[in-house]
Design an enzyme around this catalytic site. Structure first.
Site, PDB file in Angstrom:
ATOM      1  N   HIS A  68       1.380  -0.958   0.195  1.00 56.51           N
ATOM      2  CA  HIS A  68      -0.132  -0.057  -0.026  1.00 56.51           C
ATOM      3  C   HIS A  68       0.615   0.871   0.292  1.00 56.51           C
ATOM      4  O   HIS A  68       1.081   1.463   0.550  1.00 56.51           O
ATOM      5  CB  HIS A  68      -0.757  -0.005   1.073  1.00 56.51           C
TER       6      HIS A  68
ATOM      7  N   HIS B 262       3.257  -3.604   6.711  1.00 52.94           N
ATOM      8  CA  HIS B 262       2.178  -2.151   6.610  1.00 52.94           C
ATOM      9  C   HIS B 262       2.843  -1.616   7.913  1.00 52.94           C
ATOM     10  O   HIS B 262       3.007  -1.858   8.987  1.00 52.94           O
ATOM     11  CB  HIS B 262       1.519  -3.388   6.758  1.00 52.94           C
TER      12      HIS B 262
ATOM     13  N   GLU C 267       1.624  -5.703  10.551  1.00 52.93           N
ATOM     14  CA  GLU C 267       1.249  -4.219  10.918  1.00 52.93           C
ATOM     15  C   GLU C 267       2.424  -3.487  12.351  1.00 52.93           C
ATOM     16  O   GLU C 267       1.976  -4.111  13.801  1.00 52.93           O
ATOM     17  CB  GLU C 267       0.083  -4.342  11.252  1.00 52.93           C
TER      18      GLU C 267
END
Length: 351
Positions: A62, A172, A236
Site C-alpha cells: 500500500h 505494513h 502491522e
C-alpha cells in the site's frame, strides 16, 4: 561510477521514485555480496557465501504506508555501505511504486487482494488491471527467488528456523489506531503447525500480538506461505503517516532485531517459550454483500482490537447482520468504505 561508489550513494526510495515506470534489469558484484536489480522496486541481494535462509522483505504493498518503506531503504543502505554484514539471501520488494509516488493506498485496486492468483480475474479490468499485473510480476519474482535453492516441502525441519528455510515479512502500517500498536497476521497454514521460533522472534521485535488467520486469502503473505511453505507474516507496525512524519524511534526495536536476523546474529530456537505472545484468532469475517450494508458502530473512530459486549450490532446487513455472540469479541480492520464482496472487518477472539 563503479559498483562500490554506486552502492555507497544508493537510496532505495529515491531509486524507486526515479524508476517507477520501468527498469532494465542489471547486476552488480562487490567483494562480499551480489546485487540484482530484477524489476521496478525489486532487488535481490545475496552474500558470496552459501546461506540456508531465503528471506523476502516487502513494503509499500500500500503506497501510503511509508514507515516500512523507510525501514527497508535504511536496511539496504546499511548493507550496501557494509555497515552490517549480510548473512542471508534477500529479496527486497517495494510493492506498489506508483501508489508510493502519490502516497495513496493504491492507484486503482487494493494490491493485497490480488495475490495467490487472484490477479488473473483482473488483468483486463480498466480499474484494477495495473495492480493485477503488478501482483503477477511480484509472484513471478518471489517464485524465482525461492526456487533458486532446492527445498523439500516435506522436510519440516526448516519450519523452526533450522535447515533450508524460506521467510517472508510483509511490512505494513494500519489506517487506524490500534489498542495493540504492533501486531502480526499469521496466514492460514492448512495442515502445517505454527512456528514457535518465528512467534518468539516477532515477540522479541516488540510485536507481541499475533492474529491467527482462519482460512485461505489473497494476501501477499498467504501466497508465500501457501505456495512455498515460507514462514510468512503480514506485520502491522504502527499508524499510516506521510514520508518524513514517521517517528522512527517507534520502530527501533523491530529494526534492530531485523538487522540481527539479516546479519545472522539472531538465533532461532526450535523449542522456546511463547507464553508472553498475545494470541487472537479470527471468528468471523464481515463481508459487504450490498451497498446498503453498514457497520453498526463508528468505524472511522474505532481502534483495532476494540472489544464489544454480547448483543452489540457489528454489521447491519439485513439477513446477513451480525450481533456479538459473547462478551469480549473484538474488531480488527473495520472499514465501511470497501467494494461489495470485500471485507468490512474481522471479528476476533482469544483462543
Amino acid at each position: 561510477m563503479d559498483a562500490k561508489e554506486f552502492c555507497r550513494q544508493f537510496n532505495l526510495i529515491e531509486f524507486v521514485k526515479d524508476n517507477a515506470e520501468s527498469l532494465d534489469p542489471f547486476a552488480l558484484s562487490l567483494e562480499k555480496f551480489r546485487v540484482k536489480f530484477k524489476a521496478v522496486g525489486i532487488i535481490e541481494i545475496s552474500p558470496k557465501h552459501n546461506s540456508n535462509v531465503n528471506l523476502v522483505l516487502s513494503a509499500g504493498i500500500h503506497g501510503n504506508e511509508t514507515a516500512p518503506i523507510e525501514i527497508l531503504s535504511d536496511l539496504v543502505s546499511k548493507i550496501f555501505k557494509e555497515e552490517i554484514p549480510l548473512a542471508h539471501n534477500l529479496l527486497i520488494i517495494i510493492g506498489n511504486p506508483k501508489a508510493m509516488l502519490i502516497q495513496e493506498r493504491f492507484t486503482g485496486f487494493n494490491l493485497n487482494r490480488l495475490f495467490n492468483g487472484a490477479w488473473k480475474d483482473y488483468v483486463d479490468d480498466p480499474v484494477a488491471g495495473e495492480e493485477a499485473k503488478r501482483a503477477q510480476e511480484i509472484e513471478q519474482q518471489v517464485q524465482t527467488f525461492y526456487q533458486q535453492v532446492d527445498y523439500n516441502v516435506n522436510d519440516r525441519e526448516g519450519l523452526d528456523g533450522l535447515g533450508q528455510v524460506r521467510i517472508h515479512y510483509d511490512l505494513h502500517t494500519a489506517i487506524k489506531p490500534s489498542l495493540h500498536q504492533k501486531f502480526a497476521i499469521y496466514p492460514y497454514l492448512h495442515e502445517r503447525s505454527h512456528s514457535k521460533a518465528q512467534i518468539r522472534f516477532l515477540v522479541d521485535t516488540g510485536i507481541e500480538t499475533i492474529l491467527l488467520y482462519h482460512k485461505p486469502s489473497t494476501t501477499f503473505s498467504y501466497f508465500s506461505s501457501y505456495q512455498f511453505n515460507a514462514h510468512a507474516f503480514t506485520l502491522e507496525l504502527g499508524k499510516v503517516r506521510p514520508f518524513g512524519e514517521n517517528n522512527r524511534e517507534d520502530f527501533l526495536q523491530f529494526e534492530s532485531l531485523l538487522i540481527a536476523q539479516v546479519s545472522g546474529q539472531y538465533e532461532f530456537q526450535s523449542n522456546c517459550d511463547i507464553h508472553d505472545a498475545n494470541l487472537f484468532m479470527v471468528k468471523k469475517e464481515l463481508i459487504k454483500t450490498s451497498e446498503m450494508d453498514e457497520l453498526g458502530f463508528d468505524s472511522a473512530n474505532t481502534a483495532n482490537f476494540t472489544q464489544f459486549n454480547k448483543g452489540d450490532l457489528l454489521l447491519d446487513a439485513g439477513k446477513n447482520s451480525y450481533l456479538v455472540e459473547q462478551d469480549g469479541e473484538a474488531i480488527v480492520f473495520p472499514n465501511n468504505k470497501v467494494p461489495v464482496g470485500q471485507r468490512m472487518g474481522l471479528v476476533v477472539v482469544k483462543p
